[in-house]
Design a protein around this motif. Sequence first.
Motif, PDB file in Angstrom:
ATOM      1  N   UNK A   1      -2.200  16.903  42.901  1.00  0.00           N
ATOM      2  CA  UNK A   1      -1.560  17.368  41.677  1.00  0.00           C
ATOM      3  C   UNK A   1      -0.163  16.781  41.515  1.00  0.00           C
ATOM      4  N   UNK A   2       0.512  16.521  42.642  1.00  0.00           N
ATOM      5  CA  UNK A   2       1.843  15.912  42.580  1.00  0.00           C
ATOM      6  C   UNK A   2       1.761  14.500  42.023  1.00  0.00           C
ATOM      7  N   UNK A   3       0.764  13.734  42.464  1.00  0.00           N
ATOM      8  CA  UNK A   3       0.584  12.375  41.950  1.00  0.00           C
ATOM      9  C   UNK A   3       0.220  12.406  40.475  1.00  0.00           C
ATOM     10  N   UNK A   4      -0.675  13.315  40.094  1.00  0.00           N
ATOM     11  CA  UNK A   4      -1.069  13.424  38.690  1.00  0.00           C
ATOM     12  C   UNK A   4       0.134  13.749  37.808  1.00  0.00           C
ATOM     13  N   UNK A   5       0.966  14.679  38.259  1.00  0.00           N
ATOM     14  CA  UNK A   5       2.155  15.045  37.493  1.00  0.00           C
ATOM     15  C   UNK A   5       3.143  13.884  37.442  1.00  0.00           C
ATOM     16  N   UNK A   6       3.283  13.153  38.549  1.00  0.00           N
ATOM     17  CA  UNK A   6       4.223  12.029  38.588  1.00  0.00           C
ATOM     18  C   UNK A   6       3.809  10.929  37.617  1.00  0.00           C
TER      19      UNK A   6
ATOM     20  N   UNK B   1      15.652  32.141  36.662  1.00  0.00           N
ATOM     21  CA  UNK B   1      16.266  33.097  37.577  1.00  0.00           C
ATOM     22  C   UNK B   1      17.104  32.356  38.610  1.00  0.00           C
ATOM     23  N   UNK B   2      16.539  31.259  39.123  1.00  0.00           N
ATOM     24  CA  UNK B   2      17.285  30.452  40.075  1.00  0.00           C
ATOM     25  C   UNK B   2      18.130  29.415  39.340  1.00  0.00           C
ATOM     26  N   UNK B   3      19.187  29.006  39.980  1.00  0.00           N
ATOM     27  CA  UNK B   3      20.056  27.996  39.387  1.00  0.00           C
ATOM     28  C   UNK B   3      19.351  26.645  39.387  1.00  0.00           C
ATOM     29  N   UNK B   4      19.756  25.791  38.451  1.00  0.00           N
ATOM     30  CA  UNK B   4      19.200  24.441  38.380  1.00  0.00           C
ATOM     31  C   UNK B   4      19.560  23.688  39.661  1.00  0.00           C
ATOM     32  N   UNK B   5      18.574  23.098  40.290  1.00  0.00           N
ATOM     33  CA  UNK B   5      18.810  22.379  41.538  1.00  0.00           C
ATOM     34  C   UNK B   5      18.476  23.174  42.775  1.00  0.00           C
ATOM     35  N   UNK B   6      18.215  24.461  42.614  1.00  0.00           N
ATOM     36  CA  UNK B   6      17.853  25.286  43.770  1.00  0.00           C
ATOM     37  C   UNK B   6      16.395  25.030  44.139  1.00  0.00           C
ATOM     38  N   UNK B   7      16.004  25.441  45.314  1.00  0.00           N
ATOM     39  CA  UNK B   7      14.628  25.279  45.756  1.00  0.00           C
ATOM     40  C   UNK B   7      14.438  24.014  46.562  1.00  0.00           C
ATOM     41  N   UNK B   8      13.193  23.764  46.924  1.00  0.00           N
ATOM     42  CA  UNK B   8      12.861  22.613  47.774  1.00  0.00           C
ATOM     43  C   UNK B   8      13.060  21.308  47.012  1.00  0.00           C
ATOM     44  N   UNK B   9      13.423  20.281  47.753  1.00  0.00           N
ATOM     45  CA  UNK B   9      13.583  18.946  47.174  1.00  0.00           C
ATOM     46  C   UNK B   9      12.217  18.297  46.967  1.00  0.00           C
ATOM     47  N   UNK B  10      12.167  17.376  46.011  1.00  0.00           N
ATOM     48  CA  UNK B  10      10.933  16.651  45.768  1.00  0.00           C
ATOM     49  C   UNK B  10      10.559  15.826  46.996  1.00  0.00           C
ATOM     50  N   UNK B  11       9.290  15.920  47.409  1.00  0.00           N
ATOM     51  CA  UNK B  11       8.808  15.047  48.460  1.00  0.00           C
ATOM     52  C   UNK B  11       8.510  13.655  47.917  1.00  0.00           C
ATOM     53  N   UNK B  12       8.208  13.585  46.632  1.00  0.00           N
ATOM     54  CA  UNK B  12       7.933  12.305  45.984  1.00  0.00           C
ATOM     55  C   UNK B  12       9.109  11.976  45.074  1.00  0.00           C
ATOM     56  N   UNK B  13      10.021  11.148  45.588  1.00  0.00           N
ATOM     57  CA  UNK B  13      11.226  10.813  44.841  1.00  0.00           C
ATOM     58  C   UNK B  13      10.871   9.884  43.688  1.00  0.00           C
ATOM     59  N   UNK B  14      11.858   9.599  42.846  1.00  0.00           N
ATOM     60  CA  UNK B  14      11.573   8.822  41.642  1.00  0.00           C
ATOM     61  C   UNK B  14      10.998   7.453  41.962  1.00  0.00           C
TER      62      UNK B  14
END
Length: 310
Positions: free
Chosen positions: A90-95, A48-61
């Motif tokens: 959960x963010x660390x686990x996903x990363x 529904x939202x465009x790619x890139x919309x929403x909050x930025x990652x707090x944990x960058x690459x």
Amino acid sequence: MESVSRAVIVRSSRVTGLTMDVIAELVAELGPLWASQRLRRLTGRPRIRAVGAGARYRLVFVDRLLATLVHLRHGVTHDVLACWFGVDRSTVTRAIGEIRPLLAQRGCRVEPGAQLRSLGEVIEYLGVSGRTAIIDATEVRVRRPAAGTDSRDRYVSGKSKQNAIKALIITDEEGHLLFAGALRPGSCPDITQARDAGLVTLLHQASGLTILADAGYQGLGAQTGGQVITPPHRKFKKNPPAWWEESFSRHRRAHASRRIRVEHGIAHLKNWRALARHHGRRELLDEIVPAVAGLVAAGQASAPPAVAAG
């Protein structure tokens, strides 16, 4: 994560087990792969939202890569890393789940631009370079399968009498890692693991190779036309002649001194806590073993050559 804390992690090789140059190479190599993987995931489903919309990652690459390296090196739990990087568990686990497969796909770097990702590529490289290889197996302790699980005893090692998974290790004569994988349950004999990995078939297709092995691989020499060299057999079980016992011991010591380098390569692997003892799911070792092997090989390739004592 604050840039100051990130700089401390990158500069200290004791934290990640890698130098700044190796980490920079990993960022340059894996960054575009991670970005394209993320883009495919975002565009691969109706949105529904465009790619890139929403909050930025707090944990960058970069932070995701560093968290994965610290986890593999020291076995730091996801909860501790989450507190360290200021994100949710959960963010660390996903990363880590995103970065670990990318590390596993890299393979072992033997020289600039040359990555060995499979056993077939290792045999081909040895045939072209003319180098002698050393083969051995190492065990990683794992959790015991739950009661009632089929083939529960398959993971019990006959050597250590503990639940383990066995990995096939190949190094060159200097102890530089060329391959780590072909995982089997701990009860699998070393020679059976090598056969199941296709080593005999690959050596039939090659010629002129020399692979040193210990007594656990006796029998492969006859199957590979003498390309796998093992210690001599003990012909006398009782009351051997003194001259024969001396010759037997001398040949075994000479062989052991040549293949000791593979033990050094295994020791470098076990310096990473993820392979000292695995507390997670056994299936994850299919990614963890080649990932750590690739990181160790990258560190060995970037190390300055040793200077012989004058």
